[in-house]
Motif scaffolding. Structure first.
Motif, mmCIF file in Angstrom:
data_model
loop_
_atom_site.group_PDB
_atom_site.id
_atom_site.type_symbol
_atom_site.label_atom_id
_atom_site.label_comp_id
_atom_site.label_asym_id
_atom_site.label_seq_id
_atom_site.Cartn_x
_atom_site.Cartn_y
_atom_site.Cartn_z
ATOM 1 N N VAL A 48 11.648 14.026 -1.844
ATOM 2 C CA VAL A 48 10.911 12.785 -1.565
ATOM 3 C C VAL A 48 9.748 12.642 -2.555
ATOM 4 C CG1 VAL A 48 9.473 11.559 0.107
ATOM 5 C CG2 VAL A 48 11.528 12.770 0.870
ATOM 6 N N PRO A 49 9.658 11.526 -3.289
ATOM 7 C CA PRO A 49 8.548 11.309 -4.223
ATOM 8 C C PRO A 49 7.449 10.468 -3.582
ATOM 9 C CG PRO A 49 10.222 9.682 -4.647
ATOM 10 C CD PRO A 49 10.702 10.486 -3.453
ATOM 11 N N ARG A 50 6.281 10.466 -4.197
ATOM 12 C CA ARG A 50 5.161 9.677 -3.697
ATOM 13 C C ARG A 50 5.445 8.166 -3.789
ATOM 14 N NH1 ARG A 50 -0.610 10.425 -2.957
ATOM 15 N NH2 ARG A 50 -1.308 8.395 -2.189
ATOM 16 N N ARG A 51 6.215 7.754 -4.772
ATOM 17 C CA ARG A 51 6.398 6.322 -5.028
ATOM 18 C C ARG A 51 6.973 5.581 -3.830
ATOM 19 N NH1 ARG A 51 10.156 3.650 -9.834
ATOM 20 N NH2 ARG A 51 9.844 1.466 -9.259
ATOM 21 N N ILE A 52 8.046 6.103 -3.216
ATOM 22 C CA ILE A 52 8.657 5.351 -2.125
ATOM 23 C C ILE A 52 7.730 5.300 -0.911
ATOM 24 C CG2 ILE A 52 10.997 5.849 -2.919
ATOM 25 C CD1 ILE A 52 11.257 7.846 -0.601
ATOM 26 N N ILE A 53 6.889 6.314 -0.756
ATOM 27 C CA ILE A 53 5.914 6.308 0.337
ATOM 28 C C ILE A 53 4.879 5.213 0.114
ATOM 29 C CG2 ILE A 53 4.059 7.655 1.410
ATOM 30 C CD1 ILE A 53 5.787 10.161 0.809
ATOM 31 N N ASP A 54 4.307 5.194 -1.078
ATOM 32 C CA ASP A 54 3.295 4.178 -1.375
ATOM 33 C C ASP A 54 3.860 2.762 -1.247
ATOM 34 O OD1 ASP A 54 1.348 6.073 -1.846
ATOM 35 O OD2 ASP A 54 1.668 6.111 -4.018
ATOM 36 N N ASP A 55 5.108 2.577 -1.645
ATOM 37 C CA ASP A 55 5.695 1.244 -1.600
ATOM 38 C C ASP A 55 6.045 0.807 -0.184
ATOM 39 O OD1 ASP A 55 5.421 1.089 -4.302
ATOM 40 O OD2 ASP A 55 7.529 1.431 -4.779
ATOM 41 N N LEU A 56 6.265 1.760 0.714
ATOM 42 C CA LEU A 56 6.651 1.404 2.077
ATOM 43 C C LEU A 56 5.467 1.343 3.039
ATOM 44 C CD1 LEU A 56 9.347 0.652 3.334
ATOM 45 C CD2 LEU A 56 9.606 3.024 4.095
ATOM 46 N N ILE A 57 4.336 1.958 2.696
ATOM 47 C CA ILE A 57 3.172 1.946 3.587
ATOM 48 C C ILE A 57 2.737 0.531 3.965
ATOM 49 C CG2 ILE A 57 0.670 2.387 3.613
ATOM 50 C CD1 ILE A 57 1.240 5.141 2.459
ATOM 51 N N PRO A 58 2.681 -0.437 3.045
ATOM 52 C CA PRO A 58 2.229 -1.785 3.436
ATOM 53 C C PRO A 58 3.095 -2.455 4.497
ATOM 54 C CG PRO A 58 2.122 -1.525 1.051
ATOM 55 C CD PRO A 58 2.852 -0.333 1.573
ATOM 56 N N THR A 59 4.313 -1.989 4.709
ATOM 57 C CA THR A 59 5.171 -2.593 5.736
ATOM 58 C C THR A 59 4.792 -2.150 7.138
ATOM 59 O OG1 THR A 59 6.843 -0.818 5.751
ATOM 60 C CG2 THR A 59 7.066 -2.549 4.065
ATOM 61 N N GLY A 60 3.983 -1.092 7.258
ATOM 62 C CA GLY A 60 3.597 -0.582 8.570
ATOM 63 C C GLY A 60 4.659 0.252 9.250
ATOM 64 N N ARG A 61 5.719 0.613 8.535
ATOM 65 C CA ARG A 61 6.851 1.298 9.168
ATOM 66 C C ARG A 61 6.772 2.822 9.077
ATOM 67 N NH1 ARG A 61 12.058 -1.002 6.503
ATOM 68 N NH2 ARG A 61 13.084 0.043 8.278
ATOM 69 N N ILE A 62 5.805 3.362 8.315
ATOM 70 C CA ILE A 62 5.698 4.826 8.186
ATOM 71 C C ILE A 62 4.244 5.250 8.461
ATOM 72 C CG2 ILE A 62 7.705 5.183 6.694
ATOM 73 C CD1 ILE A 62 5.780 5.176 4.287
ATOM 74 N N PRO A 63 3.810 5.112 9.717
ATOM 75 C CA PRO A 63 2.395 5.391 10.021
ATOM 76 C C PRO A 63 1.979 6.839 9.804
ATOM 77 C CG PRO A 63 3.670 4.971 12.027
ATOM 78 C CD PRO A 63 4.544 4.589 10.886
ATOM 79 N N PHE A 64 2.895 7.809 9.957
ATOM 80 C CA PHE A 64 2.509 9.200 9.706
ATOM 81 C C PHE A 64 2.107 9.377 8.249
ATOM 82 C CE2 PHE A 64 3.448 13.506 8.270
ATOM 83 C CZ PHE A 64 2.700 14.257 9.162
#
Length: 476
Positions: free
Chosen positions: A23-39
């Motif tokens: 898992v890379p940092r990029r997909i996390i940063d891109d998905l955080i604004p959707t509110g779907r990965i609060p952890f």
């Protein structure tokens, strides 16, 4: 007989580690604004999501069995020599959880790489539960009543080679169905599995998402074992996000590529697959975090390396060949019938020979096989031979091998029609997230060498790292 107390008087803090492969940092940063990965959003907000770098000499492209060996031993490839899954594990450089076990900490493992064979990898120390990596050739597990699950786990991995195989679920999986409540599988997971299978059956979600089913079963079992066994250190490995990234990086990031490899319909159908895999992981990490808070544990999630766009994507290939009956295939090319086939990632065969001399002979035979205008690579390491292959499909039912055309079923291979390819490739940058740790101290600019993780984890557990490891530059 009562179990010994949990290392009373020992310094250190108990720990749960989730190995979320690649898992890379990029997909996390891109998905955080959707509110779907609060952890993950909380980790980023609190500056507890670090970047690791697998800056390690390598014989080929970076590979997960190498990067996890480096991270978990704390030494580089030049020392441990592990590149393929079946490569020998050196006694001189133990994995950090082996060091912890030998220092008196109790251990629990589910699916972590290089944990098989159990009889050699988990022989010293108190292992309260072990479901070894899915490439284990034996159905060993600790305690023994987990062996039926491990049989099904390994069989499911074998079925999910180039194309997902839940529809071809072996008998072990069907026999396991009645044991799901005993294994800790929750009604929520049963409902998720039903939605997953039903959604793929009617075509609402892509068939390849069925790979998540293995993770859903393992996640509940891991939590059940944590509750019942309470080890000082527990480690859980999952590959479901990595599998989605390899297949669907182009769907999520089509602008990463200079030319169009897939049409808009394919992109629209699959653009949410990586996100779905990461959301499933985040939901489970929230469950684990709540458990860790209740039981005063630190939680770590790490990936050993990451993924990015493939610069060699060739989406024109519509057929791929998988060796599905290794013994029949090996008989065809003239390999000694006493050679044992070990678990490996498609497109590979890992062969265990009785002696190094036999391994050299097997490698020489395989190297001489003409496989057509395709990739055919043979590696020998001690008594293990690893064959990496891309065979030449002449049609949907035949293959070119050793200068001749064979019916696929005659030589133990299958030809699959595919519409997804490896558009995500390995990169050195991974992640390390830390939750519920009062002693956390970040590294400089939150970037650290992956070789520094093992000594930091051992120090957190109150175990003195071996002399060959780096001095920790951060605190878990």
């Amino acid at each position: 007989m009562a179990r010994p107390a949990d290392n009373e008087g020992m310094d250190g803090r108990k720990l749960v580690v989730v190995e979320a492969n690649e898992v890379p940092r990029r997909i996390i940063d891109d998905l955080i604004p959707t509110g779907r990965i609060p952890f993950f959003a909380d980790l980023v907000e609190s500056d507890r999501l670090l970047v690791t770098t697998a800056d390690d000499p390598k014989p080929r492209e970076l590979y997960p069995s190498q990067s996890w060996a480096s991270l978990n031993t704390g030494v580089g490839f030049d020392d441990h020599g592990i590149y393929w899954y079946g490569d020998p594990k050196p006694e001189r450089y133990p994995l950090y959880w082996q060091v912890a076990a030998r220092s008196g900490r109790s251990i629990g493992l589910v699916n972590t790489l290089h944990s098989s064979p159990v009889r050699t990898q988990c022989r010293d120390g108190e292992y309260r539960f072990v479901i070894p990596d899915c490439f284990s050739a034996e159905a060993e597990a600790i305690p023994a009543d987990l062996m039926p699950f491990q049989q099904a786990n390994a069989a499911l991995t074998s079925a999910n080679g180039r194309t997902v195989g839940l529809r071809r679920a072996p008998r072990q999986l069907l026999a396991l169905a009645g044991s799901l409540p005993k294994l800790g599988v929750t009604p929520r997971t049963v409902a998720d599995l039903a939605t997953l299978v039903g959604g793929t059956a009617i075509g609402r979600i892509p068939h390849e998402r069925l790979r998540t089913a293995q993770f859903l079963l393992l996640q509940d079992l891991f939590l059940r074992l944590l509750d019942s066994e309470q080890p000082d250190l527990a480690v859980f490995f999952t590959n479901h996000v990595a599998a989605a990234m390899h297949r669907y990086w182009y769907a999520m990031y089509p602008n990463d590529f200079d030319e169009a490899h897939y049409d808009e319909r394919w992109v629209a159908r699959n653009r949410g697959e990586i996100a779905a895999a990461l959301v499933t992981l985040d939901r489970y990490l929230r469950r684990l975090h709540r458990w860790c808070e209740r039981h005063d544990r630190t939680l770590i999630v790490l990936s050993s390396m990451g993924q990015g766009p493939s610069r060699s994507l060739q989406a024109a290939v519509r057929r791929e060949v998988v060796i599905v009956e290794p013994r029949r295939f090996l008989d065809t090319v003239g390999i000694d019938p006493t050679v044992e086939v070990r678990g490996s990632m498609v497109p590979q065969l890992t062969l265990e020979c009785r002696t190094p001399h036999m391994a050299s002979e097997v490698a020489a035979i395989l190297a001489d096989v003409e496989a057509g205008e395709v990739f055919w690579d043979v590696d020998g390491a001690d008594t293990v031979v690893t064959l990496t292959y891309h065979l030449d499909p002449v049609s949907s039912t035949s293959v070119r091998l050793a200068g001749a055309r064979y019916p696929a079923d005659e030589i133990g291979v299958a030809v699959y029609e595919v519409d997804d390819h490896s558009s995500g490739r390995h990169i050195p940058e991974g992640i390390l997230g830390i939750a519920n740790s009062p002693s956390f101290k970040p590294a400089d600019d939150n970037v650290l060498d992956a070789l520094n993780v093992a000594p930091a984890i051992l120090t957190h557990l109150g175990v003195t790292p071996p002399d060959h490891l780096q001095e920790p530059v951060f605190s878990v």
